[in-house]
Design a protein around this motif. Structure first.
Motif, PDB file in Angstrom:
ATOM      1  N   GLU A 116      16.761  47.374  13.416  1.00 54.16           N
ATOM      2  CA  GLU A 116      17.303  48.647  12.947  1.00 54.16           C
ATOM      3  C   GLU A 116      17.775  49.516  14.115  1.00 54.16           C
ATOM      4  OE1 GLU A 116      17.971  49.363   9.886  1.00 54.16           O
ATOM      5  OE2 GLU A 116      17.114  47.451   9.238  1.00 54.16           O
ATOM      6  N   VAL A 117      17.034  49.456  15.224  1.00 55.85           N
ATOM      7  CA  VAL A 117      17.413  50.234  16.403  1.00 55.85           C
ATOM      8  C   VAL A 117      18.773  49.759  16.931  1.00 55.85           C
ATOM      9  CG1 VAL A 117      16.837  50.735  18.811  1.00 55.85           C
ATOM     10  CG2 VAL A 117      15.034  50.725  17.072  1.00 55.85           C
ATOM     11  N   TYR A 118      18.932  48.435  17.060  1.00 56.08           N
ATOM     12  CA  TYR A 118      20.192  47.896  17.577  1.00 56.08           C
ATOM     13  C   TYR A 118      21.330  48.081  16.597  1.00 56.08           C
ATOM     14  CZ  TYR A 118      18.197  45.821  21.775  1.00 56.08           C
ATOM     15  OH  TYR A 118      17.620  45.638  23.006  1.00 56.08           O
ATOM     16  N   LYS A 119      21.029  48.001  15.317  1.00 51.31           N
ATOM     17  CA  LYS A 119      22.067  48.193  14.306  1.00 51.31           C
ATOM     18  C   LYS A 119      22.665  49.588  14.398  1.00 51.31           C
ATOM     19  CE  LYS A 119      22.934  47.434   9.389  1.00 51.31           C
ATOM     20  NZ  LYS A 119      22.305  47.082   8.061  1.00 51.31           N
ATOM     21  N   GLU A 120      21.790  50.554  14.658  1.00 47.64           N
ATOM     22  CA  GLU A 120      22.258  51.940  14.804  1.00 47.64           C
ATOM     23  C   GLU A 120      23.103  52.084  16.062  1.00 47.64           C
ATOM     24  OE1 GLU A 120      20.473  56.499  15.171  1.00 47.64           O
ATOM     25  OE2 GLU A 120      19.126  54.806  14.804  1.00 47.64           O
ATOM     26  N   LYS A 121      22.675  51.454  17.151  1.00 49.82           N
ATOM     27  CA  LYS A 121      23.432  51.538  18.407  1.00 49.82           C
ATOM     28  C   LYS A 121      24.817  50.921  18.242  1.00 49.82           C
ATOM     29  CE  LYS A 121      19.581  51.461  21.707  1.00 49.82           C
ATOM     30  NZ  LYS A 121      18.919  50.691  22.801  1.00 49.82           N
ATOM     31  N   GLU A 122      24.879  49.783  17.543  1.00 49.69           N
ATOM     32  CA  GLU A 122      26.141  49.047  17.395  1.00 49.69           C
ATOM     33  C   GLU A 122      27.106  49.766  16.456  1.00 49.69           C
ATOM     34  OE1 GLU A 122      23.923  44.725  18.054  1.00 49.69           O
ATOM     35  OE2 GLU A 122      24.776  45.258  16.104  1.00 49.69           O
TER      36      GLU A 122
ATOM     37  N   MET B 290      18.951  33.721  14.012  1.00 51.57           N
ATOM     38  CA  MET B 290      17.818  33.087  14.673  1.00 51.57           C
ATOM     39  C   MET B 290      16.689  32.792  13.688  1.00 51.57           C
ATOM     40  SD  MET B 290      16.743  31.909  17.545  1.00 51.57           S
ATOM     41  CE  MET B 290      17.875  32.668  18.726  1.00 51.57           C
ATOM     42  N   TYR B 291      16.521  33.674  12.709  1.00 54.71           N
ATOM     43  CA  TYR B 291      15.382  33.546  11.802  1.00 54.71           C
ATOM     44  C   TYR B 291      15.832  33.484  10.344  1.00 54.71           C
ATOM     45  CZ  TYR B 291      12.647  35.033  15.860  1.00 54.71           C
ATOM     46  OH  TYR B 291      12.081  35.125  17.104  1.00 54.71           O
TER      47      TYR B 291
ATOM     48  N   HIS C 162      27.449  32.729  23.717  1.00 52.70           N
ATOM     49  CA  HIS C 162      27.890  33.034  22.352  1.00 52.70           C
ATOM     50  C   HIS C 162      27.424  31.927  21.416  1.00 52.70           C
ATOM     51  CE1 HIS C 162      30.426  34.190  19.001  1.00 52.70           C
ATOM     52  NE2 HIS C 162      30.832  35.263  19.668  1.00 52.70           N
ATOM     53  N   PHE C 163      26.922  32.317  20.237  1.00 50.04           N
ATOM     54  CA  PHE C 163      26.375  31.318  19.320  1.00 50.04           C
ATOM     55  C   PHE C 163      27.418  30.299  18.865  1.00 50.04           C
ATOM     56  CE2 PHE C 163      27.797  34.718  16.470  1.00 50.04           C
ATOM     57  CZ  PHE C 163      28.388  34.031  15.418  1.00 50.04           C
TER      58      PHE C 163
ATOM     59  N   LYS D  11      33.159  39.423  19.812  1.00 46.91           N
ATOM     60  CA  LYS D  11      31.976  39.503  20.663  1.00 46.91           C
ATOM     61  C   LYS D  11      30.700  39.385  19.831  1.00 46.91           C
ATOM     62  CE  LYS D  11      34.166  40.325  24.580  1.00 46.91           C
ATOM     63  NZ  LYS D  11      35.527  40.071  24.094  1.00 46.91           N
ATOM     64  N   GLN D  12      29.734  38.703  20.383  1.00 42.57           N
ATOM     65  CA  GLN D  12      28.450  38.534  19.700  1.00 42.57           C
ATOM     66  C   GLN D  12      27.602  39.786  19.887  1.00 42.57           C
ATOM     67  OE1 GLN D  12      26.095  34.740  19.998  1.00 42.57           O
ATOM     68  NE2 GLN D  12      24.713  36.051  21.159  1.00 42.57           N
ATOM     69  N   THR D  13      26.958  40.224  18.835  1.00 46.41           N
ATOM     70  CA  THR D  13      26.081  41.388  18.925  1.00 46.41           C
ATOM     71  C   THR D  13      24.624  40.942  18.893  1.00 46.41           C
ATOM     72  OG1 THR D  13      25.978  41.693  16.521  1.00 46.41           O
ATOM     73  CG2 THR D  13      27.794  42.790  17.703  1.00 46.41           C
ATOM     74  N   VAL D  14      23.751  41.867  19.296  1.00 47.52           N
ATOM     75  CA  VAL D  14      22.317  41.572  19.279  1.00 47.52           C
ATOM     76  C   VAL D  14      21.842  41.338  17.851  1.00 47.52           C
ATOM     77  CG1 VAL D  14      20.013  42.487  19.772  1.00 47.52           C
ATOM     78  CG2 VAL D  14      21.894  42.850  21.406  1.00 47.52           C
ATOM     79  N   THR D  15      22.340  42.130  16.914  1.00 48.40           N
ATOM     80  CA  THR D  15      21.911  41.975  15.520  1.00 48.40           C
ATOM     81  C   THR D  15      22.386  40.656  14.934  1.00 48.40           C
ATOM     82  OG1 THR D  15      23.848  43.255  14.797  1.00 48.40           O
ATOM     83  CG2 THR D  15      21.757  44.451  15.060  1.00 48.40           C
ATOM     84  N   GLN D  16      23.565  40.199  15.331  1.00 52.33           N
ATOM     85  CA  GLN D  16      24.038  38.890  14.872  1.00 52.33           C
ATOM     86  C   GLN D  16      23.093  37.788  15.338  1.00 52.33           C
ATOM     87  OE1 GLN D  16      28.066  38.748  16.449  1.00 52.33           O
ATOM     88  NE2 GLN D  16      28.919  38.654  14.393  1.00 52.33           N
TER      89      GLN D  16
END
Length: 369
Positions: free
Chosen positions: A361-367, A348-349, A126-127, A338-343
């Motif tokens: 965008e793909v992960y945002k839709e999944k989440e 990171m950038y 976790h970040f 919980k940390q998400t992939v989009t977070q």
């Protein structure tokens, strides 16, 4: 008549250097003082505090292994057996000093002020586990073997340029001394007389590679000599000896005398990490038994009991305290969102690359589902 010059014997020089590295020890396996002249200037209260930290950390190791097996922690490198090496060296530091740890060196971070909850979050990836509170002078545990040695040289030089009475200390294992970063780091720090302490925790195995196959050098401490660094070999199961040599290394560093390399002869009782390593495949039961007899906590316990400073009741009380602290910290970690992939992508950038924008965008839709 001029005398004939003796032929230079390179092997003789090597043997002479290696013979100089006698192991520093203050307490033997039974907790008896074997070198009174080296006894550090620690009060009874400080001796007890160091023991409390070692006991607490042993419990943390036991519980962390359990939590890992339950799936409640992620990456974890066991520490049992290395408490004297880790905690006695950290006990010799000041709050202004910087710790640059390896992945097994979370206990030093905790006693330098890192909340246990943060340590658990780091293990989970976790970040927030890498967001240290203000005043905790440390970097996150380094996963790349030996990379912290180069970083430490830089941090130590920064301390020197700022005129601070502080040091940077780092840790690696016996395997880390075979990395290029190890040599680059100690040489840079030596050349600039940077206030650094380089600790090599020789726990006898770099994962499954035994120390005698790691290098042909008789000691790892002698590797500092080539860089012009004062180096010492110490009994890493002896808390007092580790404290003594680290304290002296720190005093030298803040006086402007440059870095020190310390090899601690120690042992890890558990696997290299909990990620599938099986030490029974490369270590014998006889070897484990031999090192268990040198246990740093048992040794220090005997020493304190002889002085009337420790007993079974005190130890049990501190074991229970450690269990309660760990219970509260893991509960707090469980309560963190919980940390998400989009977070992870967002932090990171500064400007996300185009190829990741599409994945984002793909992960945002999944989440969102």
């Amino acid at each position: 008549m001029a005398t004939q010059k003796k032929t230079f014997d390179a092997v003789e020089v090597l043997n002479e250097i290696e013979s100089k590295f006698d192991m520093v020890q203050i307490l033997d396996q039974e907790g008896n003082i074997v070198n009174e002249d080296l006894m550090p200037d620690l009060t009874d209260e400080q001796l007890v505090e160091l023991m409390e930290r070692m006991v607490w950390t042993r419990v943390l190791d036991q519980r962390s292994i359990s939590l890992n097996r339950q799936g409640r922690l992620g990456f974890y490198a066991p520490t049992a057996g290395q408490e004297a090496s880790q905690l006695a060296s950290q006990y010799a530091l000041e709050s202004d000093d910087y710790i640059l740890p390896g992945y097994r060196d979370v206990p030093q971070l905790i006693w330098q002020g890192l909340p246990l909850t943060k340590a658990f979050l780091f293990s989970r990836g976790h970040f927030e586990g890498n967001q240290f509170p203000e005043g905790v002078n440390a970097l996150s545990p380094q996963i790349i073997i030996g990379a912290q040695y180069v970083q430490t040289a830089g941090v130590a030089l920064g301390i020197k340029k700022r005129g601070k009475d502080a040091v940077a200390i780092t840790y690696t294992g016996d395997g880390g001394t075979s990395q290029g970063d190890f040599y680059e780091g100690i040489n840079f720090a030596s050349a600039y007389k940077a206030p650094a302490i380089f600790v090599v925790q020789n726990n006898q195995y770099a994962i499954s590679t035994p120390r005698d196959l790691q290098t042909n050098a008789k000691t790892l401490a002698q590797k500092g000599v080539a860089s012009g660094i004062p180096s010492v070999l110490v009994d890493g199961m002896d808390a007092l000896a580790v404290y003594k040599v680290t304290k002296e290394a720190r005093e030298r560093a803040v006086k402007g005398e440059g870095p020190t390399l310390i090899e601690t002869m120690t042992y890890r009782y558990g696997p290299h990490t909990m990620a599938g390593d099986d030490p029974t495949r490369y270590r014998t039961e006889e070897t484990d038994t031999e090192w268990e007899a040198k246990d740093p906590i048992i040794r220090f316990r005997k020493f304190l009991e002889a002085k009337g400073l420790w007993n079974e009741e005190k130890e049990n009380e501190h074991i229970e305290k450690a269990k309660e602290d760990i219970k509260n910290a893991i509960k707090e970690a469980d309560g963190v969102e919980k940390q998400t992939v989009t977070q992870l992508m967002e932090i990171m950038y500064d400007e996300m690359p185009s190829n990741l924008k599409e994945q984002y965008e793909v992960y945002k839709e999944k989440e969102s589902k």
